[in-house]
Design an enzyme around this catalytic site. Structure first.
Site, PDB file in Angstrom:
ATOM      1  N   GLU A   1     -61.980  19.966  56.559  1.00 31.47           N
ATOM      2  CA  GLU A   1     -61.597  20.791  57.706  1.00 31.47           C
ATOM      3  C   GLU A   1     -60.380  19.917  58.858  1.00 31.47           C
ATOM      4  O   GLU A   1     -59.580  20.453  59.520  1.00 31.47           O
ATOM      5  CB  GLU A   1     -62.815  21.120  58.816  1.00 31.47           C
ATOM      6  CG  GLU A   1     -63.183  19.908  60.031  1.00 31.47           C
ATOM      7  CD  GLU A   1     -64.348  19.009  59.296  1.00 31.47           C
ATOM      8  OE1 GLU A   1     -64.480  17.982  58.827  1.00 31.47           O
ATOM      9  OE2 GLU A   1     -64.009  18.926  57.333  1.00 31.47           O
TER      10      GLU A   1
ATOM     11  N   HIS B   1     -62.802  15.004  54.075  1.00 27.29           N
ATOM     12  CA  HIS B   1     -63.346  16.430  55.246  1.00 27.29           C
ATOM     13  C   HIS B   1     -61.645  17.515  55.299  1.00 27.29           C
ATOM     14  O   HIS B   1     -60.357  17.171  55.308  1.00 27.29           O
ATOM     15  CB  HIS B   1     -62.949  15.956  56.608  1.00 27.29           C
ATOM     16  CG  HIS B   1     -63.576  15.493  57.274  1.00 27.29           C
ATOM     17  ND1 HIS B   1     -65.150  15.493  58.486  1.00 27.29           N
ATOM     18  CD2 HIS B   1     -64.082  13.454  56.864  1.00 27.29           C
ATOM     19  CE1 HIS B   1     -65.382  14.351  58.617  1.00 27.29           C
ATOM     20  NE2 HIS B   1     -65.259  12.968  57.806  1.00 27.29           N
TER      21      HIS B   1
ATOM     22  N   CYS C   1     -68.395  14.702  54.300  1.00 25.13           N
ATOM     23  CA  CYS C   1     -68.412  13.509  54.035  1.00 25.13           C
ATOM     24  C   CYS C   1     -70.175  13.025  54.192  1.00 25.13           C
ATOM     25  O   CYS C   1     -70.524  12.757  53.135  1.00 25.13           O
ATOM     26  CB  CYS C   1     -67.396  12.880  55.465  1.00 25.13           C
ATOM     27  SG  CYS C   1     -67.071  11.514  56.025  1.00 25.13           S
TER      28      CYS C   1
END
Length: 196
Positions: free
Chosen positions: A180, A178, A77
């Site tokens: 994650e 993202h 990001c």
């Protein structure tokens, strides 16, 4: 394998750490340059604002240090945006790893909202990060600025306009989304990065 997450004044470090733990990886979260240099893989996460973050990176000498890393580095990001040459967010010079600029989304229609927030598919998968990835898998985005498609684009998506969802050059990899926070698909991307 030693994995280090760069600690600086940006958010989402904890969610990156949790994602790594789910894969059985104990990462070191640090701003210690010697520890980062000794790591096998480095993750440069970020949720924040480009101008303030670049100021912090310059004051700490991390701006020069990150560019000199030779092991695989994954920017996420804001981390990806800071790896570019320049950002319209604060009109700030960035690290210049990728010779491309970061632009602000300019909605053309009322229903086009900024920030781009939510799930989207990605295509043109030109990196080992996307090994085993299919076009119909979704990843999670939250951003108001984008990187145009360029020679460094490793994956792209479309929201308001086509843009780079991921970049790759030498040992530097980056995702605008993202991983994650992208469920099983994102976990696979992180795993692929760890296997580079």
């Amino acid at each position: 394998m030693k994995v280090a997450v760069i600690k600086y004044n940006a958010g989402n470090i904890r969610s990156v750490d949790y994602a790594l733990k789910r894969l059985g990886v104990e990462a070191v979260i640090t701003s210690d340059k010697e520890v980062l240099k000794a790591a096998d893989k480095v993750i440069f996460p970020g949720v924040g604002e480009a101008e303030t973050t670049m100021l912090h990176l310059k004051e700490s000498g991390m701006d020069r240090f990150i560019k000199e890393l030779r092991q695989p580095v994954l920017g996420i990001c804001l981390g990806m945006q800071l790896m570019c040459r320049f950002s319209e967010e604060g009109n700030v010079d960035c690290l210049g790893i990728f010779d491309t600029d970061v632009k602000r989304f300019a909605p053309r229609k009322h229903e086009e909202k900024v920030p781009h927030m939510g799930w989207n598919t990605i295509s043109c998968l030109k990196s080992d990060l996307f090994k085993g990835f299919t076009r119909d898998e979704f990843v999670y985005f939250v951003h108001s600025y984008y990187v145009p498609v360029s020679e460094f684009t490793a994956a792209e998506t479309d929201y308001i306009r086509p843009f780079s969802a991921a970049l790759h050059k030498d040992n530097f990899y980056a995702t605008q989304f993202h991983p994650e926070k992208s469920g099983e698909a994102g976990e696979r991307i992180i795993k692929n990065f760890l296997e580079l």
